[in-house]
Design an enzyme around this catalytic site. Structure first.
Site, PDB file in Angstrom:
ATOM      1  CG  ASP A  92       0.754   7.309  -4.528  1.00 28.34           C
ATOM      2  OD1 ASP A  92       1.824   6.772  -4.863  1.00 28.34           O
ATOM      3  OD2 ASP A  92       0.255   7.901  -3.876  1.00 28.34           O
ATOM      4  CG  MET A 109      -1.320  -3.023  -2.365  1.00 30.56           C
ATOM      5  SD  MET A 109       0.255  -2.915  -3.537  1.00 30.56           S
ATOM      6  CE  MET A 109       1.920  -3.738  -3.229  1.00 30.56           C
ATOM      7  CE  LYS A 152       1.488   3.504  -9.628  1.00 35.30           C
ATOM      8  NZ  LYS A 152       2.304   3.889  -8.697  1.00 35.30           N
TER       9      LYS A 152
HETATM   10  N1  SAH Z   1       4.665   2.581  -0.024  1.00 30.95           N
HETATM   11  C1  SAH Z   1       3.559   2.936   0.569  1.00 30.95           C
HETATM   12  C2  SAH Z   1       2.903   1.457  -0.186  1.00 30.95           C
HETATM   13  C3  SAH Z   1       2.343   1.549  -0.906  1.00 30.95           C
HETATM   14  S1  SAH Z   1       1.138   0.282  -1.874  1.00 30.95           S
HETATM   15  C4  SAH Z   1       3.879   2.586   1.840  1.00 30.95           C
HETATM   16  O1  SAH Z   1       5.076   2.162   1.979  1.00 30.95           O
HETATM   17  O2  SAH Z   1       2.746   2.273   2.962  1.00 30.95           O
HETATM   18  C5  SAH Z   1      -0.337   0.609  -0.970  1.00 30.95           C
HETATM   19  C6  SAH Z   1      -0.687  -0.176  -0.109  1.00 30.95           C
HETATM   20  O3  SAH Z   1      -0.359  -0.092   1.116  1.00 30.95           O
HETATM   21  C7  SAH Z   1      -2.381  -0.187   0.556  1.00 30.95           C
HETATM   22  O4  SAH Z   1      -2.893  -1.904  -0.017  1.00 30.95           O
HETATM   23  C8  SAH Z   1      -2.277  -0.317   1.175  1.00 30.95           C
HETATM   24  O5  SAH Z   1      -2.024  -1.583   1.880  1.00 30.95           O
HETATM   25  C9  SAH Z   1      -1.006   0.185   2.490  1.00 30.95           C
HETATM   26  N2  SAH Z   1      -1.676   1.099   3.263  1.00 30.95           N
HETATM   27  C10 SAH Z   1      -1.178   1.983   2.392  1.00 30.95           C
HETATM   28  N3  SAH Z   1      -1.765   3.134   3.562  1.00 30.95           N
HETATM   29  C11 SAH Z   1      -2.294   2.843   4.573  1.00 30.95           C
HETATM   30  C12 SAH Z   1      -2.243   3.089   5.354  1.00 30.95           C
HETATM   31  N4  SAH Z   1      -3.020   3.822   5.942  1.00 30.95           N
HETATM   32  N5  SAH Z   1      -3.967   1.922   6.374  1.00 30.95           N
HETATM   33  C13 SAH Z   1      -3.499   0.435   5.496  1.00 30.95           C
HETATM   34  N6  SAH Z   1      -2.813   0.004   5.087  1.00 30.95           N
HETATM   35  C14 SAH Z   1      -1.748   0.656   4.005  1.00 30.95           C
END
Ligand code: SAH
Length: 254
Positions: free
Chosen positions: A36, A170, A58
């Site tokens: 993704d 998110m 996504k």
């Molecule tokens: N599976 C992922 C989350 C996916 S949903 C996990 O465990 O991190 C996507 C959301 O994750 C984004 O909208 C944001 O809120 C958060 N996110 C993912 N990577 C990030 C990062 N490097 N810094 C801050 N927020 C992050």
């Protein structure tokens, strides 16, 4: 013909050195990687030169492949006998739809393996030195999803407040509704929070303020996804960034 395995692999928050060794091994060996939009190009560069990389990004709605089509793609390839590495940002089982993909695979009789990753909350906590729990400040931590769909139906009461940390994934676009929802649930307008953009990456930004100022903070600082909102006393208890930088310099000097 032998059916392939679907590996649901967590890619962590960004840097390749925050991958698990198992994830790194699977990425390096894979012939087919379905990833993704949150997966860092440096991590994709670890794939074999002849690996097929399929993006089901996504991040920008323009190129989104609907979830049922992603599920169908994974199962189709596995039934053809191919192993598939399904690579996701963070952890596959934290807001990653890994559960749905695993269900579909099992229903089709395909073997699934799940490789955990460092979720954004853990990556952000480490990179900002904001502990998610702390004996003096928080004994509970909750992860919630703040995207528009269903936000008003979600019951967050009791998840944030004294002695508790709330991490919102998110939630950038819905920051005003989130602040309103939490204050309507009785959370103090001056409850401290931190917004962590691009956590654990070179371009990380950390913004702080009271809950009531969240909508303004997101607008004036032009916060962009991916970002997390961390709400609770732990965000105020952290040592100032300057102090952290000074500590690091001291260590390097030793
Ligand atoms: N599976 C992922 C989350 C996916 S949903 C996990 O465990 O991190 C996507 C959301 O994750 C984004 O909208 C944001 O809120 C958060 N996110 C993912 N990577 C990030 C990062 N490097 N810094 C801050 N927020 C992050």
């Amino acid at each position: 013909m032998k059916t392939g395995t679907i590996y649901l692999v967590g890619a962590g928050p960004g840097s390749p050195d925050l991958l698990t060794l198992r994830a790194a091994r699977l990425i390096a060996a894979a012939r087919l990687i379905v990833h993704d939009g949150l997966v860092d190009p440096e991590i994709l560069a670890m794939a074999r030169p002849d690996a097929q990389l399929v993006s089901v990004a996504k991040k920008r709605a323009r190129h989104t492949l609907p979830q049922d089509q992603i599920n169908a793609l994974l199962v189709r390839e596995a039934l053809k006998g191919h192993d598939v590495v399904r690579l996701k940002g963070g952890d596959p089982f934290v807001f990653g739809r890994g559960g749905e993909e695993a269900e579909e695979a099992r229903a089709a009789g395909v073997r699934v393996e799940v490789v955990p990753g460092i979720s954004a909350a853990n990556g952000a906590a480490a990179a900002t030195q904001i502990p998610l729990t702390h004996r003096d400040h928080a004994s509970v931590v909750s992860f919630v999803a703040g995207q528009c769909k269903g936000l008003s139906d979600q019951d967050w009461s009791g998840l944030a407040g004294k002695g508790r940390t709330l991490v919102i994934y998110m939630g950038v676009k819905t920051a005003p509704q989130i602040a309103e929802k939490l204050m309507a649930d009785g959370l103090a307008p001056d409850m401290p929070l931190a917004v962590v953009e691009n956590a654990a990456r070179a371009d990380m930004r950390v913004l702080r303020g009271p809950l009531a100022a969240l909508p303004d903070l997101v607008i004036t600082e032009k916060v962009k996804s991916p970002a997390l909102i961390i709400i609770g006393e732990v965000t105020a208890a952290v040592i100032e960034q300057g102090a952290v930088a000074a500590m690091q310099m001291e260590c390097e000097a030793k």
